[in-house]
Design an enzyme around this catalytic site. Structure first.
Site, PDB file in Angstrom:
ATOM      1  N   CYS A  68       5.739  52.082 -13.731  1.00 31.36           N
ATOM      2  CA  CYS A  68       5.593  51.365 -14.607  1.00 31.36           C
ATOM      3  C   CYS A  68       4.419  50.210 -14.666  1.00 31.36           C
ATOM      4  O   CYS A  68       4.146  49.527 -13.451  1.00 31.36           O
ATOM      5  CB  CYS A  68       6.819  50.274 -15.021  1.00 31.36           C
ATOM      6  SG  CYS A  68       6.523  49.104 -16.329  1.00 31.36           S
ATOM      7  N   HIS A  76      12.151  44.397 -15.739  1.00 33.23           N
ATOM      8  CA  HIS A  76      12.058  45.671 -16.327  1.00 33.23           C
ATOM      9  C   HIS A  76      12.895  46.021 -17.314  1.00 33.23           C
ATOM     10  O   HIS A  76      14.012  46.499 -17.022  1.00 33.23           O
ATOM     11  CB  HIS A  76      11.476  47.062 -15.391  1.00 33.23           C
ATOM     12  CG  HIS A  76      11.425  48.349 -16.097  1.00 33.23           C
ATOM     13  ND1 HIS A  76       9.940  48.364 -16.432  1.00 33.23           N
ATOM     14  CD2 HIS A  76      12.204  49.013 -16.763  1.00 33.23           C
ATOM     15  CE1 HIS A  76       9.939  49.506 -17.063  1.00 33.23           C
ATOM     16  NE2 HIS A  76      11.158  50.104 -17.185  1.00 33.23           N
ATOM     17  N   THR A 110       3.437  51.393 -26.866  1.00 34.71           N
ATOM     18  CA  THR A 110       2.794  52.405 -25.755  1.00 34.71           C
ATOM     19  C   THR A 110       3.154  52.293 -24.390  1.00 34.71           C
ATOM     20  O   THR A 110       3.047  53.196 -23.551  1.00 34.71           O
ATOM     21  CB  THR A 110       1.142  52.372 -25.960  1.00 34.71           C
ATOM     22  OG1 THR A 110       0.651  51.157 -25.654  1.00 34.71           O
ATOM     23  CG2 THR A 110       0.752  52.860 -27.103  1.00 34.71           C
ATOM     24  N   HIS A 130       7.230  43.620 -23.965  1.00 30.30           N
ATOM     25  CA  HIS A 130       5.845  42.647 -23.961  1.00 30.30           C
ATOM     26  C   HIS A 130       5.659  42.206 -25.444  1.00 30.30           C
ATOM     27  O   HIS A 130       6.013  42.747 -26.111  1.00 30.30           O
ATOM     28  CB  HIS A 130       4.837  43.299 -23.361  1.00 30.30           C
ATOM     29  CG  HIS A 130       4.392  44.516 -23.915  1.00 30.30           C
ATOM     30  ND1 HIS A 130       4.886  45.747 -23.624  1.00 30.30           N
ATOM     31  CD2 HIS A 130       3.166  44.826 -25.036  1.00 30.30           C
ATOM     32  CE1 HIS A 130       4.458  46.782 -24.604  1.00 30.30           C
ATOM     33  NE2 HIS A 130       3.589  46.148 -25.414  1.00 30.30           N
TER      34      HIS A 130
HETATM   35  P1  5GP Z   1       1.809  48.064 -27.138  1.00 31.47           P
HETATM   36  O1  5GP Z   1       1.112  49.130 -27.803  1.00 31.47           O
HETATM   37  O2  5GP Z   1       2.845  48.984 -26.100  1.00 31.47           O
HETATM   38  O3  5GP Z   1       2.675  47.193 -27.896  1.00 31.47           O
HETATM   39  O4  5GP Z   1       0.740  47.379 -26.508  1.00 31.47           O
HETATM   40  C1  5GP Z   1       0.445  47.823 -25.164  1.00 31.47           C
HETATM   41  C2  5GP Z   1      -0.884  47.055 -24.499  1.00 31.47           C
HETATM   42  O5  5GP Z   1      -0.886  46.879 -23.219  1.00 31.47           O
HETATM   43  C3  5GP Z   1      -2.173  47.465 -25.225  1.00 31.47           C
HETATM   44  O6  5GP Z   1      -2.656  46.354 -26.223  1.00 31.47           O
HETATM   45  C4  5GP Z   1      -3.160  47.834 -24.315  1.00 31.47           C
HETATM   46  O7  5GP Z   1      -4.403  47.529 -24.530  1.00 31.47           O
HETATM   47  C5  5GP Z   1      -2.455  46.819 -23.014  1.00 31.47           C
HETATM   48  N1  5GP Z   1      -2.620  47.411 -21.644  1.00 31.47           N
HETATM   49  C6  5GP Z   1      -2.475  48.971 -21.314  1.00 31.47           C
HETATM   50  N2  5GP Z   1      -2.622  48.883 -20.339  1.00 31.47           N
HETATM   51  C7  5GP Z   1      -3.047  47.931 -19.803  1.00 31.47           C
HETATM   52  C8  5GP Z   1      -3.482  47.354 -18.289  1.00 31.47           C
HETATM   53  O8  5GP Z   1      -3.501  48.033 -17.123  1.00 31.47           O
HETATM   54  N3  5GP Z   1      -3.914  45.952 -18.213  1.00 31.47           N
HETATM   55  C9  5GP Z   1      -3.899  45.152 -19.474  1.00 31.47           C
HETATM   56  N4  5GP Z   1      -4.469  44.047 -19.217  1.00 31.47           N
HETATM   57  N5  5GP Z   1      -3.469  45.619 -20.358  1.00 31.47           N
HETATM   58  C10 5GP Z   1      -2.924  46.909 -20.657  1.00 31.47           C
HETATM   59 ZN    ZN Z   2       8.084  47.660 -15.897  1.00 27.39          ZN
END
Ligand code: 5GP
Ligand code: ZN
Length: 114
Positions: free
Chosen positions: A4, A46, A96, A101
């Site tokens: 993760c 988690h 994603t 979060h």
């Molecule tokens: P979701 O689409 O799951 O709600 O948001 C995931 C977010 O995590 C996205 O806005 C993406 O830019 C961010 N993200 C994905 N991988 C990383 C990472 O390794 N570091 C940081 N700081 N943000 C990440």
């Molecule tokens: Zn996790």
């Protein structure tokens, strides 16, 4: 969770720009910001998504997320101008990363909902 990405950020195995941290949550800058301020606030437990919140302890993390959001928004001087807190859940919700979060987004006028 071994693979993760957010657990790795929590464990400092992957670097991130941390803006807030306590024993329950960590908050760091999103890698691909959609607004001048785009912070991810992440429970240190988690849990895959909002539908995996079960125990009182789990919901305690959500409370801590909102407390952190208030502190961060105040520090970043957007508590008056306003901001959005977004939790994407599951495929149709656009999630994603499968570790719950909350996006704290602000610094400009936000439009629409989807
Ligand atoms: P979701 O689409 O799951 O709600 O948001 C995931 C977010 O995590 C996205 O806005 C993406 O830019 C961010 N993200 C994905 N991988 C990383 C990472 O390794 N570091 C940081 N700081 N943000 C990440
Ligand atoms: Zn996790």
């Amino acid at each position: 969770m071994n693979d993760c990405i957010f657990c790795k950020i929590i464990n400092k195995e992957i670097p991130s720009k941390i803006v807030f941290e306590n024993d329950k949550v960590i908050a760091f800058e999103d890698l691909a910001p959609v607004a001048p301020i785009h912070i991810l606030i992440v429970p240190k437990k988690h849990l895959a998504s909002a539908v995996d919140l079960n125990s009182e302890e789990d919901f305690e993390y959500v409370k801590e997320v909102y407390k952190a959001a208030k502190v961060i928004a105040t520090e970043m001087e957007i508590s008056e101008s306003g901001f959005r807190i977004v939790n994407n859940c599951g495929e149709d919700g656009g999630q994603t990363v499968k570790h719950i979060h909350f996006h704290l987004i602000g610094g400009r006028k936000l439009e629409g909902m989807a």
